[in-house]
Design an enzyme around this catalytic site. Structure first.
Site, PDB file in Angstrom:
ATOM      1  N   LYS A  13       0.828  -1.205   0.000  1.00 23.68           N
ATOM      2  CA  LYS A  13       0.000   0.000   0.000  1.00 23.68           C
ATOM      3  C   LYS A  13       0.870   1.266   0.000  1.00 23.68           C
ATOM      4  CE  LYS A  13      -2.056  -0.806   3.946  1.00 23.68           C
ATOM      5  NZ  LYS A  13      -1.366  -2.031   4.379  1.00 23.68           N
ATOM      6  N   ARG A  88      -8.307   1.620  10.020  1.00 26.67           N
ATOM      7  CA  ARG A  88      -7.948   0.230  10.298  1.00 26.67           C
ATOM      8  C   ARG A  88      -8.967  -0.450  11.199  1.00 26.67           C
ATOM      9  NH1 ARG A  88      -2.000   0.831   9.371  1.00 26.67           N
ATOM     10  NH2 ARG A  88      -0.978  -1.149   9.726  1.00 26.67           N
ATOM     11  N   ARG A 127      11.981  -6.472   4.305  1.00 28.85           N
ATOM     12  CA  ARG A 127      11.895  -5.014   4.169  1.00 28.85           C
ATOM     13  C   ARG A 127      12.964  -4.336   5.027  1.00 28.85           C
ATOM     14  NH1 ARG A 127       6.217  -2.077   4.699  1.00 28.85           N
ATOM     15  NH2 ARG A 127       6.210  -2.801   6.847  1.00 28.85           N
ATOM     16  N   ARG A 160      12.474  -2.571  10.743  1.00 26.74           N
ATOM     17  CA  ARG A 160      11.510  -2.097  11.736  1.00 26.74           C
ATOM     18  C   ARG A 160      11.289  -3.186  12.771  1.00 26.74           C
ATOM     19  NH1 ARG A 160       6.509   0.071   8.148  1.00 26.74           N
ATOM     20  NH2 ARG A 160       5.402  -0.979   9.836  1.00 26.74           N
ATOM     21  N   ARG A 171       0.616  -8.742  13.647  1.00 28.18           N
ATOM     22  CA  ARG A 171       0.023  -7.751  12.742  1.00 28.18           C
ATOM     23  C   ARG A 171      -0.971  -8.402  11.783  1.00 28.18           C
ATOM     24  NH1 ARG A 171       5.087  -5.206  10.198  1.00 28.18           N
ATOM     25  NH2 ARG A 171       3.720  -3.687   9.202  1.00 28.18           N
TER      26      ARG A 171
END
Ligand code: AMP
Length: 218
Positions: A13, A88, A127, A160, A171
């Protein structure tokens, strides 16, 4: 044009929101980026949010809604916006609707990004992020040209804390429980478009452009 990007963490996204914002000259509002910046500069809100974010849990609605409300009132949003990572939860979506109704700027489209779970886990675990300018890379699919430092600003890249395996699991679970109900919520309002987001960044952008182009003048 006013759009929302929905989808599990790691579906791309944020990457697509950057491209859409540049292409259609609209503002990108990423609540994840806003919260990480608040954590980095250690505002009281950032200190409160950090404990939730590190574990991969959602920051309380009241905190996030306040951030988005302030952002929407700023000048760059006058030309439109893409919301990445907000809403969310259903209460966040209801609040957003109210804020936009008050200024007579309803949403034009909500796009839900679909990617198989294995691909999401691969994207998230590889990532690497820039803690300063928030640029993101992937060790395999999109490495920084400068290796361990950010291509854009030269800062050392980090993983992260919520891209580590335990937090990724949380998550994805939080997404299924609290965010996925928004798909039906927006389908009922006839605002929803589904997007297969499993291809390359360019291929996904092309498909997304096709979905959004009809709204570009709004
Ligand atoms: P993201 O960069 O969108 O993956 O967001 C990173 C983290 O920030 C999430 O795991 C949450 O802890 C927090 N966060 C971002 N957006 C929201 C939101 N709309 N509501 C609650 N928490 C959020």
């Amino acid at each position: 044009m006013r759009v929302v990007f929905l989808g599990a963490p790691g579906v791309g996204k944020g990457t697509q929101a950057d491209r859409v914002a540049a292409q259609f000259k609209i503002a990108k509002i990423s609540t994840g980026d806003l919260l990480r910046e608040a954590v980095r500069v250690q505002t009281p809100l950032g200190r409160e949010a950090k404990q939730y974010m590190d574990q991969g849990r959602l920051v309380p609605d009241s905190v996030v809604i306040g951030l988005v409300r302030d952002k929407l009132a700023e000048a760059p949003c006058a030309n439109g916006f893409v919301l990445d990572g907000f809403p969310r939860t259903v209460p966040q979506a209801e609040e957003l609707e109210q804020v936009l109704r008050a200024t007579q700027r309803p949403l034009n489209r909500v796009v839900t990004f679909k990617v198989p779970r294995e691909v999401v886990i691969k994207r998230l675990s590889g990532r690497r992020s820039c803690p300063k300018c928030q640029a993101t890379f992937h060790v395999e699919f999109a490495p920084s040209q400068k290796g361990a430092v950010c291509d854009r600003c030269g800062e050392t890249l980090v993983q992260r804390s919520d891209d580590k395996p335990e937090a990724i699991e949380t998550r994805l679970k939080v997404y299924e429980e609290q965010t996925a109900p928004l798909i039906q919520y927006y389908a009922n309002k006839r605002l929803l478009s589904e997007l297969d987001a499993s291809g390359s960044v360019d291929a996904v952008f092309e498909a997304l452009f096709g979905v959004l182009a009809p709204y570009s003048a709004l």
